[in-house]
Design an enzyme around this catalytic site. Structure first.
Site, short mmCIF file in Angstrom:
data_model
loop_
_atom_site.label_atom_id
_atom_site.label_comp_id
_atom_site.label_asym_id
_atom_site.label_seq_id
_atom_site.Cartn_x
_atom_site.Cartn_y
_atom_site.Cartn_z
N GLU A 35 0.06 -1.12 5.56
CA GLU A 35 1.09 -0.76 6.54
C GLU A 35 0.96 0.69 6.94
OE1 GLU A 35 5.05 0.72 7.95
OE2 GLU A 35 3.94 1.38 6.17
N ASP B 84 0.83 -1.21 0.00
CA ASP B 84 0.00 0.00 0.00
C ASP B 84 0.86 1.26 0.00
OD1 ASP B 84 0.80 -0.69 2.67
OD2 ASP B 84 -0.68 0.73 3.45
#
Lengths: 374, 374
Positions: free
Chosen positions: A135, A79
Site C-alpha cells: 500500500e 507492508d
C-alpha cells in the site's frame, strides 16, 4: 494447503490483540518484502475452519460463507515504510503506548482483523477479511488495486472498513486528488540582452497570483464538512545563469471533495488556469462518505455515532469505485504514520477489536469513541 | 628560450591573417588544453627581435619597449569552447566565410594580434600583446585574471583593446552583472490538509509580479545607450507531490549599466525586493566606455568613428578595474560565439588588421566600419 517453509514466523491468534500487534510488527515487511508476513498470516488463517482462504501474490483473503443477507469487508495492508531504526516494537507500560515501525500504520489494525477472524466464528453478517501487500508504494503494486482487477468479487459487499489509523474514530469517504502541470512559455535570450527574449518565469506570476487568491470550497456531505485545497507542490524553470528561460512549470495538486467526479475536478482546474497550458498528470477519485447506507449507519451507531470527514486519499476509494461504501476506522493517530517515532495506544487497539466484534456478533449498545482529531 | 617539444605546431606569421587564423583554429585548444597553442604562439613571438616575451602558465605577453609616450594593450584569449564536430576550419571561397571552432571566438582576433606583432615593428605608441588562456571557463582559471593578480604591470597602459568578436565595430564599456537568490518561506503540511500550512511557492507570486512589472533603465554614457535587465533565470521549490513546500527560491540576474557600482547595483536589487530574503551570490563590475579618453578617441577615429555599447560582461572590465580604458573590437558576429556553426567573414579579419596596423603606425585617415548590428 500450500507448502510453507519451516522458517515461517508463527502468529498466535489466541493471544490478545496487543501481543499479536507486536508479533506482526516484529516480522519485517517493508513494501515488496511481504513474503514472510503474508506466509504467516495465510498459515494462521488456514487453521480457522470457518474461513475460506485465497491468496493472490502476498495478499491474503479469508471469508465466511454463511449465506447471510449482508457482507462486510474489513481490510488492512501488511507492508510498512522502510525501517528507520524503529524495529522491533517496544511496549511502554507506563504510557500504554506501543512503539515501533508499523505499530500505527497499520499492524494494530491488522491484529484487530486477525483477532476478529479467529474469534467471531458466528457473525450476523458475512465477513471478508483482506490483508494486502504494497500500500505504501506506487499504485501498480498495491494489493487491493491488483485484487480489484483480478478478483473484484473478493472485494464486494454491502460495506467496507479499511483499518487505516484514524484514532479509532470513523473517517468517512475521502477526497479525490489530481495533479496538473501548468506551463508558461517564453523565448530564450542572453540575459545581457533580455529585451530580445521573453521570460517564462515572469510569465508565471499570474499563475501564482491565482493560486494565492484561491478560496477553498467546503461542502457538507452526509453531515461532514470537507475542505478542498489547490496548491503548487513544485515549480521549476531555468536554463543557465545568463539565459532567459523559455519554460516554467508549476505542478499543482488539487484535493477535491467527493461530490465532484474526477472529470468535474479536472474541468474546475482547467477553468481556474484558463489561458494557460494545463496537462493532467495524475488523478484519483474521491469517495462519498456513504453514511446514508443502512450498513454504514448500523456500523457508525455501533462504534459511537461519531464520524469525521477524511481529507486525505486512501484505499477506501478503491471500494467506492466498486460501488461498496467504505470508511476508515482503525487504531493510531494518522499524523504519526510514516514517522520514525510512530506508536499506537494499546487502548485503541483493544477498543477497535471490542467494538467491531460486538457489531459483527450483532450485540446491542454502542460504545462511545475516544477523543477526536477535528 | 625555453625548451619546446619538437611536436610544437608552427605558426607562420608571414602568412596573411586568414591563413594564420586557420593555423590557429587547427590547433585544438579547448579551455585547460592550451599548452600546444601557447607553445606555438610563444615560439613565433620569440622570433621577433623587437618584442620582449614573457610567459605565465599558458598566457603569453609580448611588448615593444620603445619609450614612447603612450602604451596600448591588445589582448585575445587562446582557448575555445569544446569541440563540437567543427574542426578543422573550412574556408568557403564563395561566401568569404571561414567556418569552424574558434573562427569567430576568437582566433580571427588572435591572428590579427600576431600579424600586428610581426609587421608593426616601429609603432608610434608602445604596444603590449597579450594572448591568454581559459577565458571560456570559471574566472579562477582566466589568464587575464591571473595576470592581473601576478603581474598587473603587464596589463597597464593608456588604452586596451580586447579582440572579442564585435563585427569589427568598437563596443565600448560593458555592463556589470550580479545574481541574487530571492527566497520565500512557508510551512510544510500535507496537501490534503493544506490549511494547516503556508505555501512558499504561492508566496513567490509577488516576487514574480515585481519582475514582470520591471521597467529597464537605459542611461546614455559617453553617447552610448546602455540597457539594463532584471530577470529570473531559475526558480525552484517543492518537497513532494503531496506536501506544501516550505521554501521557494527565485534566482535573479541583474545586468546593470556601467554608471552603477556593484554596491549600488546590489542596493537597487535589495530595494526592489524589499520585504524578501535576498542573498547575493555573484557579482562582477561593469566598465565605463571611457570614450572621453584621448587614446580611446584617437582609436575610435582611426577605425571609423562608430561605437556601440557592450551589453554583455567581458574581460574589458578587468582592464577597467586596473584603471585602463578598454573596448571590444574584433572580427566576427558575437551572436555566433559558442555556436556549432560559428564562422568569421575573412573581410572582417583583414579589415581589423588593416585598421589597427594603420593606427599603430600613426597613419592618417580613418576607414569606415562595416555594417553595424545595432
Amino acid at each position: 494447503m500450500p507448502q510453507t517453509p519451516v522458517t515461517t514466523p508463527v502468529l498466535d491468534l489466541t493471544a490478545d490483540a496487543v501481543t499479536l500487534t507486536r508479533q506482526l510488527c516484529d516480522i519485517e515487511s517493508v513494501s515488496l518484502g511481504e513474503r514472510d508476513i503474508a506466509d504467516a498470516v495465510e498459515e494462521a488463517l488456514w487453521a480457522l475452519p470457518h474461513l475460506k482462504v485465497v491468496r493472490r501474490g502476498h495478499t491474503v483473503v479469508a471469508r465466511t460463507d454463511l449465506g447471510l443477507g449482508d457482507r462486510v469487508v474489513i481490510a488492512g495492508h501488511l507492508d510498512t515504510v522502510p525501517v528507520n531504526d524503529n524495529m522491533p516494537s517496544r511496549l511502554d507500560e507506563a504510557t500504554g503506548l506501543l512503539h515501533g515501525l508499523g505499530t500505527c500504520d497499520m499492524k494494530g489494525g491488522d491484529a484487530v482483523i486477525l483477532r476478529l477472524a479467529a474469534t467471531v466464528t458466528a457473525p450476523v453478517r458475512d465477513v471478508t477479511y483482506v490483508l494486502y501487500e504494497a500500500e505504501e508504494i506506487d499504485a501498480e503494486f498495491n494489493g487491493l488495486h491488483k485484487l480489484s482487477q483480478s478478483d473484484p468479487e473478493l472485494m464486494t459487499g454491502d460495506f467496507a472498513i479499511l483499518m487505516e489509523p484514524s484514532d479509532a474514530v470513523v473517517e468517512a469517504g475521502c477526497q479525490g486528488t489530481l495533479r496538473v502541470e501548468v506551463r508558461t512559455r517564453g523565448e530564450r535570450a542572453h540575459s545581457a540582452r533580455s529585451w530580445k527574449g521573453v521570460n517564462a518565469i515572469h510569465g508565471a506570476a499570474d499563475v501564482l497570483a491565482r493560486l494565492a487568491g484561491y478560496e477553498a470550497r467546503r461542502p457538507v456531505i452526509d453531515g461532514l464538512e470537507y475542505h478542498e485545497g489547490l496548491n503548487a507542490v513544485f515549480i521549476r524553470g531555468g536554463v543557465a545563469g545568463n539565459v532567459l528561460p523559455d519554460e516554467c512549470v508549476v505542478e499543482v495538486n488539487f484535493r477535491f471533495a467527493p461530490d465532484r467526479s474526477e472529470a468535474e475536478a479536472e474541468a474546475f482546474v482547467r477553468d481556474f488556469f484558463d489561458g494557460y497550458d494545463v496537462t493532467l498528470t495524475d488523478t484519483a477519485p474521491g469517495a462519498l462518505p456513504g453514511l446514508d447506507q443502512p450498513a454504514a449507519k448500523a456500523f457508525l451507531e455501533a462504534v459511537g455515532g461519531v464520524a469525521n470527514p477524511k481529507f486525505g486519499w486512501t484505499d477506501v476509494a478503491r471500494f467506492s469505485a466498486l460501488g461498496v461504501p467504505a470508511v476508515n476506522y482503525g487504531p493510531g493517530d494518522p499524523l504519526l504514520a510514516h514517522k520514525q517515532e510512530e506508536h499506537v495506544p494499546v487502548e485503541q487497539v483493544l477498543r477497535c477489536e471490542r467494538q467491531l466484534a460486538a457489531w459483527l456478533r450483532g450485540e446491542q449498545g454502542g460504545e462511545q469513541g475516544g477523543e477526536q482529531d477535528a
